[in-house]
Design a protein around this motif. Structure first.
Motif, PDB file in Angstrom:
ATOM      1  N   VAL A  83     -10.294   2.409   4.016  1.00  0.00           N
ATOM      2  CA  VAL A  83     -10.410   1.744   5.320  1.00  0.00           C
ATOM      3  C   VAL A  83      -9.117   1.014   5.675  1.00  0.00           C
ATOM      4  O   VAL A  83      -8.650   1.072   6.818  1.00  0.00           O
ATOM      5  CB  VAL A  83     -11.608   0.766   5.321  1.00  0.00           C
ATOM      6  CG1 VAL A  83     -11.713   0.056   6.668  1.00  0.00           C
ATOM      7  CG2 VAL A  83     -12.910   1.511   5.022  1.00  0.00           C
ATOM      8  N   ILE A  84      -8.513   0.334   4.694  1.00  0.00           N
ATOM      9  CA  ILE A  84      -7.264  -0.373   5.003  1.00  0.00           C
ATOM     10  C   ILE A  84      -6.131   0.616   5.245  1.00  0.00           C
ATOM     11  O   ILE A  84      -5.191   0.340   6.000  1.00  0.00           O
ATOM     12  CB  ILE A  84      -6.897  -1.383   3.889  1.00  0.00           C
ATOM     13  CG1 ILE A  84      -5.911  -2.427   4.437  1.00  0.00           C
ATOM     14  CG2 ILE A  84      -6.304  -0.687   2.671  1.00  0.00           C
ATOM     15  CD1 ILE A  84      -5.643  -3.575   3.491  1.00  0.00           C
ATOM     16  N   TYR A  85      -6.219   1.806   4.637  1.00  0.00           N
ATOM     17  CA  TYR A  85      -5.251   2.873   4.931  1.00  0.00           C
ATOM     18  C   TYR A  85      -5.368   3.299   6.390  1.00  0.00           C
ATOM     19  O   TYR A  85      -4.358   3.518   7.075  1.00  0.00           O
ATOM     20  CB  TYR A  85      -5.482   4.054   3.996  1.00  0.00           C
ATOM     21  CG  TYR A  85      -4.760   5.313   4.403  1.00  0.00           C
ATOM     22  CD1 TYR A  85      -3.385   5.438   4.205  1.00  0.00           C
ATOM     23  CD2 TYR A  85      -5.448   6.375   5.000  1.00  0.00           C
ATOM     24  CE1 TYR A  85      -2.714   6.596   4.598  1.00  0.00           C
ATOM     25  CE2 TYR A  85      -4.793   7.530   5.382  1.00  0.00           C
ATOM     26  CZ  TYR A  85      -3.420   7.635   5.188  1.00  0.00           C
ATOM     27  OH  TYR A  85      -2.764   8.772   5.572  1.00  0.00           O
ATOM     28  N   LEU A  86      -6.610   3.401   6.869  1.00  0.00           N
ATOM     29  CA  LEU A  86      -6.818   3.741   8.279  1.00  0.00           C
ATOM     30  C   LEU A  86      -6.259   2.651   9.192  1.00  0.00           C
ATOM     31  O   LEU A  86      -5.740   2.946  10.277  1.00  0.00           O
ATOM     32  CB  LEU A  86      -8.310   3.931   8.547  1.00  0.00           C
ATOM     33  CG  LEU A  86      -8.983   5.133   7.878  1.00  0.00           C
ATOM     34  CD1 LEU A  86     -10.476   5.155   8.195  1.00  0.00           C
ATOM     35  CD2 LEU A  86      -8.319   6.435   8.303  1.00  0.00           C
ATOM     36  N   ALA A  87      -6.355   1.399   8.745  1.00  0.00           N
ATOM     37  CA  ALA A  87      -5.774   0.298   9.525  1.00  0.00           C
ATOM     38  C   ALA A  87      -4.261   0.456   9.622  1.00  0.00           C
ATOM     39  O   ALA A  87      -3.667   0.266  10.696  1.00  0.00           O
ATOM     40  CB  ALA A  87      -6.139  -1.038   8.880  1.00  0.00           C
ATOM     41  N   GLU A  88      -3.622   0.805   8.504  1.00  0.00           N
ATOM     42  CA  GLU A  88      -2.177   1.037   8.507  1.00  0.00           C
ATOM     43  C   GLU A  88      -1.797   2.140   9.484  1.00  0.00           C
ATOM     44  O   GLU A  88      -0.836   2.016  10.247  1.00  0.00           O
ATOM     45  CB  GLU A  88      -1.704   1.424   7.102  1.00  0.00           C
ATOM     46  CG  GLU A  88      -1.426   0.270   6.171  1.00  0.00           C
ATOM     47  CD  GLU A  88      -0.744   0.755   4.913  1.00  0.00           C
ATOM     48  OE1 GLU A  88       0.458   0.499   4.749  1.00  0.00           O
ATOM     49  OE2 GLU A  88      -1.415   1.400   4.087  1.00  0.00           O
ATOM     50  N   ASN A 176       2.071  -3.523   5.150  1.00  0.00           N
ATOM     51  CA  ASN A 176       2.252  -2.563   4.065  1.00  0.00           C
ATOM     52  C   ASN A 176       2.101  -3.225   2.697  1.00  0.00           C
ATOM     53  O   ASN A 176       1.502  -2.657   1.778  1.00  0.00           O
ATOM     54  CB  ASN A 176       3.634  -1.904   4.171  1.00  0.00           C
ATOM     55  CG  ASN A 176       3.782  -1.072   5.424  1.00  0.00           C
ATOM     56  OD1 ASN A 176       2.793  -0.588   5.984  1.00  0.00           O
ATOM     57  ND2 ASN A 176       5.002  -0.895   5.886  1.00  0.00           N
ATOM     58  N   ALA A 177       2.635  -4.429   2.553  1.00  0.00           N
ATOM     59  CA  ALA A 177       2.538  -5.145   1.279  1.00  0.00           C
ATOM     60  C   ALA A 177       1.091  -5.536   0.997  1.00  0.00           C
ATOM     61  O   ALA A 177       0.611  -5.414  -0.134  1.00  0.00           O
ATOM     62  CB  ALA A 177       3.437  -6.384   1.303  1.00  0.00           C
ATOM     63  N   THR A 178       0.395  -5.993   2.025  1.00  0.00           N
ATOM     64  CA  THR A 178      -1.010  -6.378   1.852  1.00  0.00           C
ATOM     65  C   THR A 178      -1.859  -5.173   1.481  1.00  0.00           C
ATOM     66  O   THR A 178      -2.733  -5.245   0.610  1.00  0.00           O
ATOM     67  CB  THR A 178      -1.553  -7.016   3.147  1.00  0.00           C
ATOM     68  OG1 THR A 178      -0.805  -8.208   3.428  1.00  0.00           O
ATOM     69  CG2 THR A 178      -3.018  -7.365   3.012  1.00  0.00           C
ATOM     70  N   SER A 179      -1.594  -4.048   2.125  1.00  0.00           N
ATOM     71  CA  SER A 179      -2.329  -2.822   1.815  1.00  0.00           C
ATOM     72  C   SER A 179      -2.062  -2.378   0.383  1.00  0.00           C
ATOM     73  O   SER A 179      -2.985  -1.993  -0.347  1.00  0.00           O
ATOM     74  CB  SER A 179      -1.932  -1.715   2.790  1.00  0.00           C
ATOM     75  OG  SER A 179      -2.603  -0.513   2.484  1.00  0.00           O
ATOM     76  N   LEU A 180      -0.806  -2.441  -0.045  1.00  0.00           N
ATOM     77  CA  LEU A 180      -0.450  -2.063  -1.418  1.00  0.00           C
ATOM     78  C   LEU A 180      -1.130  -2.986  -2.422  1.00  0.00           C
ATOM     79  O   LEU A 180      -1.634  -2.540  -3.463  1.00  0.00           O
ATOM     80  CB  LEU A 180       1.072  -2.109  -1.583  1.00  0.00           C
ATOM     81  CG  LEU A 180       1.627  -1.638  -2.939  1.00  0.00           C
ATOM     82  CD1 LEU A 180       1.243  -0.187  -3.196  1.00  0.00           C
ATOM     83  CD2 LEU A 180       3.140  -1.806  -2.973  1.00  0.00           C
ATOM     84  N   PHE A 181      -1.165  -4.264  -2.117  1.00  0.00           N
ATOM     85  CA  PHE A 181      -1.839  -5.229  -2.986  1.00  0.00           C
ATOM     86  C   PHE A 181      -3.325  -4.893  -3.100  1.00  0.00           C
ATOM     87  O   PHE A 181      -3.912  -4.975  -4.184  1.00  0.00           O
ATOM     88  CB  PHE A 181      -1.654  -6.643  -2.425  1.00  0.00           C
ATOM     89  CG  PHE A 181      -2.299  -7.725  -3.251  1.00  0.00           C
ATOM     90  CD1 PHE A 181      -1.657  -8.219  -4.381  1.00  0.00           C
ATOM     91  CD2 PHE A 181      -3.530  -8.243  -2.901  1.00  0.00           C
ATOM     92  CE1 PHE A 181      -2.249  -9.217  -5.150  1.00  0.00           C
ATOM     93  CE2 PHE A 181      -4.128  -9.244  -3.658  1.00  0.00           C
ATOM     94  CZ  PHE A 181      -3.480  -9.728  -4.790  1.00  0.00           C
ATOM     95  N   TRP A 182      -3.931  -4.512  -1.984  1.00  0.00           N
ATOM     96  CA  TRP A 182      -5.358  -4.177  -1.990  1.00  0.00           C
ATOM     97  C   TRP A 182      -5.642  -2.923  -2.828  1.00  0.00           C
ATOM     98  O   TRP A 182      -6.622  -2.870  -3.565  1.00  0.00           O
ATOM     99  CB  TRP A 182      -5.850  -3.984  -0.564  1.00  0.00           C
ATOM    100  CG  TRP A 182      -7.342  -4.033  -0.439  1.00  0.00           C
ATOM    101  CD1 TRP A 182      -8.179  -3.001  -0.144  1.00  0.00           C
ATOM    102  CD2 TRP A 182      -8.175  -5.195  -0.606  1.00  0.00           C
ATOM    103  NE1 TRP A 182      -9.469  -3.438  -0.124  1.00  0.00           N
ATOM    104  CE2 TRP A 182      -9.510  -4.781  -0.401  1.00  0.00           C
ATOM    105  CE3 TRP A 182      -7.931  -6.532  -0.910  1.00  0.00           C
ATOM    106  CZ2 TRP A 182     -10.589  -5.658  -0.493  1.00  0.00           C
ATOM    107  CZ3 TRP A 182      -9.001  -7.415  -0.998  1.00  0.00           C
ATOM    108  CH2 TRP A 182     -10.309  -6.966  -0.796  1.00  0.00           C
TER     109      TRP A 182
END
Length: 200
Positions: A83-88, A176-182
């Motif tokens: 889901v966060i990938y879709l947000a990106e 991008n950093a937040t997504s990677l952290f997740w």
């Protein structure tokens, strides 16, 4: 007024500094995640060693952990990575509405996971001081839960910043950093789930 181009301008075109700065930030963030990985790996190694070498591994009166609810929580948390990938992707297309919706959904899924973990903790028949297993269980799940909570806070920050006009016009490092952290948090939980709940 006359304008001129210096030799420095030729070697450093406009926008290159921004790109280099974001690249350096991301490199530093990846180094941070590697250091976090080392901490978790040391915890994993300690858990494995203690489990193999401790005769009475589980606390008295405890035969094992219930796996159904933690498995559901695991599916929800791991799915939130998609889901966060879709947000990106939505942000890359400058679709702020979908970006916010997907990001809010990710936060809700992470919050559900934390709530499920809190409910599980409340119903357990052992505590942090209940032998080696009790200490390791609460240390590992608690430390990971702290990372999940941090990830949700980071997502809240980038969600709020999305309402600032033009905030993401010059780069998406924070997202991008937040997504990677997740993604990192989700991978760590998969390992924890296997160690704690599958390998009983």
């Amino acid at each position: 007024m006359d304008s001129y181009i210096t030799s420095e301008d030729l070697h450093h075109p406009a926008g290159e500094h921004t790109h280099d700065e974001e690249g350096n930030k991301m490199f530093g963030f990846i180094v941070f995640l590697i250091s976090e990985s080392v901490i978790f790996l040391s915890f994993f190694a300690g858990y494995i060693v203690y489990k193999i070498t401790t005769p009475n591994w589980l606390p008295a009166g405890v035969s094992g952990l219930e796996i159904k609810d933690p498995a559901i929580n695991t599916i929800i948390l791991v799915s939130s990575s998609f889901v966060i990938y879709l947000a990106e992707r939505a942000l890359q297309r400058h679709d702020l509405l979908k970006f916010r919706l997907f990001l809010a959904a990710t936060m809700a899924m992470g919050s559900y996971f934390l709530l499920g973990q809190a409910i599980e903790w409340h119903g357990l028949a052992f505590g942090f001081t209940s032998g080696t297993f009790g200490g390791m269980f609460y240390l590992l799940t608690g430390f990971h839960g702290l990372h999940v909570f941090t990830g949700i806070l980071l997502q809240l920050i980038i969600l709020i910043r999305s309402f600032l006009p033009g905030n993401y016009d010059n780069g998406h490092f924070g997202v991008n950093a937040t997504s990677l952290f997740w993604h990192f948090v989700d991978v760590i939980w998969i390992v924890l789930f296997i160690l704690i709940y599958i390998w009983q």
